[in-house]
Write an enzyme that holds these catalytic residues in place. Sequence first.
Site, PDB file in Angstrom:
ATOM      1  N   CYS A 100       0.813  -1.210   0.000  1.00  0.00           N
ATOM      2  CA  CYS A 100       0.000   0.000   0.000  1.00  0.00           C
ATOM      3  C   CYS A 100       0.847   1.261   0.000  1.00  0.00           C
ATOM      4  O   CYS A 100       1.992   1.265   0.449  1.00  0.00           O
ATOM      5  CB  CYS A 100      -0.910  -0.014   1.228  1.00  0.00           C
ATOM      6  SG  CYS A 100      -2.290   1.122   1.082  1.00  0.00           S
ATOM      7  N   ASP A 121      -5.978  -3.314  12.195  1.00  0.00           N
ATOM      8  CA  ASP A 121      -4.847  -2.391  12.199  1.00  0.00           C
ATOM      9  C   ASP A 121      -4.671  -1.803  13.592  1.00  0.00           C
ATOM     10  O   ASP A 121      -5.558  -1.891  14.439  1.00  0.00           O
ATOM     11  CB  ASP A 121      -5.113  -1.284  11.175  1.00  0.00           C
ATOM     12  CG  ASP A 121      -3.876  -0.526  10.730  1.00  0.00           C
ATOM     13  OD1 ASP A 121      -2.778  -0.778  11.259  1.00  0.00           O
ATOM     14  OD2 ASP A 121      -4.013   0.324   9.839  1.00  0.00           O
TER      15      ASP A 121
END
Length: 184
Positions: free
Chosen positions: A7, A129
């Site tokens: 990412c 996360d």
Amino acid sequence: MTKIKICGLSRLCDISYVNEAQPDYCGFIINVPKSRRNISVSQLASLRSQLKDMILPVGVFVNEPLSQVAELLNQGLISLAQLHGNEDEAYLQALRRLTSAPIIKAFTLSSPEDAMKANASSADYILADSGAGSGRTFDWSLLKHLRRPYILAGGLTPANIPQAIQELHPWAIDLSSGVESQGV
């Protein structure tokens, strides 16, 4: 086999690196000015044009207007939307009315209750996360409360990825700062 997402692509050389590494997914952080990895829609179009077809592009958004997310999905500039803001179930349902593309919803896991919220999400995929782009790991023992496949993010590096995959068996891993050098 655990899937891989890299990412935060923002430069043409990032696309070259990803095309060589061939992860399953790559992420573009779109219209998030506070992120150093932020890109505009025009930059997305330019970068996306160089991406190999086998790598699925993911648009990463924070509280982006529904119409913008749906437009990028429906145009094929991105294949999935990853939501990192305060998007609630009403937002997800409204987005589903505008597009049939898969949705990833990110959850910061800091308690078992956070995991229960993730379990209840109507998103196609959930991402666990430590916080939006913090680059830190979180207490992985909280993952035992997840009752569905998940994408593991937050502080993953070449040093801890083998352990994470072997012990946690995530559906996918999401890499960003842990595979950067000097911030890129």
